[in-house]
Design a protein around this motif. Structure first.
Motif, mmCIF file in Angstrom:
data_model
loop_
_atom_site.group_PDB
_atom_site.id
_atom_site.type_symbol
_atom_site.label_atom_id
_atom_site.label_comp_id
_atom_site.label_asym_id
_atom_site.label_seq_id
_atom_site.Cartn_x
_atom_site.Cartn_y
_atom_site.Cartn_z
ATOM 1 N N TRP A 98 0.826 -1.210 0.000
ATOM 2 C CA TRP A 98 0.000 0.000 0.000
ATOM 3 C C TRP A 98 0.864 1.266 0.000
ATOM 4 O O TRP A 98 0.471 2.281 -0.576
ATOM 5 C CB TRP A 98 -0.972 -0.023 1.176
ATOM 6 C CG TRP A 98 -1.939 -1.158 1.029
ATOM 7 C CD1 TRP A 98 -2.071 -2.229 1.853
ATOM 8 C CD2 TRP A 98 -2.868 -1.356 -0.044
ATOM 9 N NE1 TRP A 98 -3.030 -3.089 1.370
ATOM 10 C CE2 TRP A 98 -3.543 -2.576 0.203
ATOM 11 C CE3 TRP A 98 -3.200 -0.648 -1.185
ATOM 12 C CZ2 TRP A 98 -4.526 -3.076 -0.642
ATOM 13 C CZ3 TRP A 98 -4.190 -1.151 -2.025
ATOM 14 C CH2 TRP A 98 -4.836 -2.346 -1.756
ATOM 15 N N THR A 99 2.048 1.196 0.606
ATOM 16 C CA THR A 99 2.972 2.340 0.524
ATOM 17 C C THR A 99 3.421 2.546 -0.915
ATOM 18 O O THR A 99 3.480 3.680 -1.394
ATOM 19 C CB THR A 99 4.194 2.123 1.439
ATOM 20 O OG1 THR A 99 3.739 1.958 2.785
ATOM 21 C CG2 THR A 99 5.148 3.294 1.365
ATOM 22 N N CYS A 100 3.721 1.471 -1.620
ATOM 23 C CA CYS A 100 4.122 1.578 -3.030
ATOM 24 C C CYS A 100 3.000 2.172 -3.870
ATOM 25 O O CYS A 100 3.238 3.040 -4.717
ATOM 26 C CB CYS A 100 4.523 0.215 -3.578
ATOM 27 S SG CYS A 100 6.077 -0.387 -2.925
ATOM 28 N N PHE B 155 3.237 5.778 -5.769
ATOM 29 C CA PHE B 155 2.998 5.804 -7.208
ATOM 30 C C PHE B 155 1.929 6.824 -7.574
ATOM 31 O O PHE B 155 2.122 7.657 -8.454
ATOM 32 C CB PHE B 155 2.582 4.414 -7.707
ATOM 33 C CG PHE B 155 2.070 4.426 -9.121
ATOM 34 C CD1 PHE B 155 2.939 4.556 -10.184
ATOM 35 C CD2 PHE B 155 0.707 4.336 -9.382
ATOM 36 C CE1 PHE B 155 2.463 4.578 -11.492
ATOM 37 C CE2 PHE B 155 0.221 4.350 -10.673
ATOM 38 C CZ PHE B 155 1.108 4.478 -11.737
ATOM 39 N N PHE B 156 0.780 6.771 -6.898
ATOM 40 C CA PHE B 156 -0.307 7.691 -7.242
ATOM 41 C C PHE B 156 0.020 9.131 -6.858
ATOM 42 O O PHE B 156 -0.384 10.065 -7.545
ATOM 43 C CB PHE B 156 -1.622 7.237 -6.617
ATOM 44 C CG PHE B 156 -2.215 6.065 -7.347
ATOM 45 C CD1 PHE B 156 -2.684 6.211 -8.645
ATOM 46 C CD2 PHE B 156 -2.291 4.819 -6.757
ATOM 47 C CE1 PHE B 156 -3.220 5.137 -9.346
ATOM 48 C CE2 PHE B 156 -2.829 3.741 -7.435
ATOM 49 C CZ PHE B 156 -3.294 3.899 -8.736
ATOM 50 N N ALA B 157 0.778 9.335 -5.786
ATOM 51 C CA ALA B 157 1.204 10.690 -5.426
ATOM 52 C C ALA B 157 2.121 11.261 -6.508
ATOM 53 O O ALA B 157 1.946 12.410 -6.941
ATOM 54 C CB ALA B 157 1.911 10.680 -4.070
ATOM 55 N N LEU B 158 3.094 10.466 -6.950
ATOM 56 C CA LEU B 158 4.000 10.929 -8.002
ATOM 57 C C LEU B 158 3.266 11.144 -9.323
ATOM 58 O O LEU B 158 3.561 12.098 -10.057
ATOM 59 C CB LEU B 158 5.152 9.945 -8.187
ATOM 60 C CG LEU B 158 6.167 9.899 -7.057
ATOM 61 C CD1 LEU B 158 7.196 8.795 -7.298
ATOM 62 C CD2 LEU B 158 6.850 11.234 -6.891
ATOM 63 N N LEU B 159 2.320 10.283 -9.626
ATOM 64 C CA LEU B 159 1.526 10.450 -10.837
ATOM 65 C C LEU B 159 0.734 11.755 -10.783
ATOM 66 O O LEU B 159 0.684 12.512 -11.766
ATOM 67 C CB LEU B 159 0.583 9.259 -11.023
ATOM 68 C CG LEU B 159 -0.226 9.224 -12.310
ATOM 69 C CD1 LEU B 159 0.700 9.093 -13.515
ATOM 70 C CD2 LEU B 159 -1.209 8.064 -12.274
ATOM 71 N N VAL C 167 1.169 15.059 -13.279
ATOM 72 C CA VAL C 167 0.055 15.644 -14.033
ATOM 73 C C VAL C 167 -0.044 17.139 -13.754
ATOM 74 O O VAL C 167 -0.145 17.956 -14.682
ATOM 75 C CB VAL C 167 -1.273 14.919 -13.701
ATOM 76 C CG1 VAL C 167 -2.465 15.694 -14.216
ATOM 77 C CG2 VAL C 167 -1.266 13.517 -14.274
ATOM 78 N N VAL C 168 0.007 17.526 -12.491
ATOM 79 C CA VAL C 168 -0.083 18.946 -12.125
ATOM 80 C C VAL C 168 1.091 19.716 -12.722
ATOM 81 O O VAL C 168 0.918 20.798 -13.294
ATOM 82 C CB VAL C 168 -0.137 19.106 -10.589
ATOM 83 C CG1 VAL C 168 0.040 20.562 -10.178
ATOM 84 C CG2 VAL C 168 -1.446 18.562 -10.060
ATOM 85 N N TRP C 169 2.297 19.179 -12.637
ATOM 86 C CA TRP C 169 3.483 19.849 -13.167
ATOM 87 C C TRP C 169 3.375 20.009 -14.685
ATOM 88 O O TRP C 169 3.701 21.072 -15.224
ATOM 89 C CB TRP C 169 4.725 19.038 -12.803
ATOM 90 C CG TRP C 169 5.994 19.637 -13.307
ATOM 91 C CD1 TRP C 169 6.667 20.701 -12.784
ATOM 92 C CD2 TRP C 169 6.740 19.217 -14.446
ATOM 93 N NE1 TRP C 169 7.787 20.948 -13.535
ATOM 94 C CE2 TRP C 169 7.855 20.064 -14.560
ATOM 95 C CE3 TRP C 169 6.563 18.197 -15.377
ATOM 96 C CZ2 TRP C 169 8.793 19.916 -15.574
ATOM 97 C CZ3 TRP C 169 7.503 18.060 -16.378
ATOM 98 C CH2 TRP C 169 8.592 18.912 -16.467
ATOM 99 N N SER C 170 2.897 18.971 -15.367
ATOM 100 C CA SER C 170 2.769 19.036 -16.826
ATOM 101 C C SER C 170 1.750 20.090 -17.252
ATOM 102 O O SER C 170 1.985 20.832 -18.208
ATOM 103 C CB SER C 170 2.356 17.676 -17.389
ATOM 104 O OG SER C 170 3.342 16.714 -17.132
#
Length: 87
Positions: A20-22, A26-30, A34-37
């Protein structure tokens, strides 16, 4: 179903915290990507619009030989192919 209960799904035989940490990372980085892009694209569009307006302004049109288009003719990025196919 592979798990007998919701708690068994969360615990996953002792591997749950790692799994669940992985997923969380993953979803936090995703989401961050998206926000950065989206922000990068907006900034690029602003800079290109500002540059285009400066290059096509009447004050500099005589100096550079450019500026035959008016600022009202600007179409956002990605819209050129749509507008050309309609004409």
């Amino acid at each position: 179903m592979a798990f007998d209960s919701l708690s068994a799904l969360i615990y996953m035989g002792g591997h749950g915290p790692y799994v669940w940490t992985c997923y969380g990372v993953f979803f936090a980085l995703l989401g961050i990507l998206v926000v950065w892009s989206v922000r990068q694209r907006r900034e690029l569009e602003r800079r290109l619009r500002r540059q285009w307006l400066l290059e096509s302004s009447p004050a500099t049109a005589g100096e550079t030989g450019q500026g035959s288009e008016t600022p009202g003719d600007f179409t956002p990025v990605g819209q050129n192919s749509l507008n050309q196919s309609q004409t």
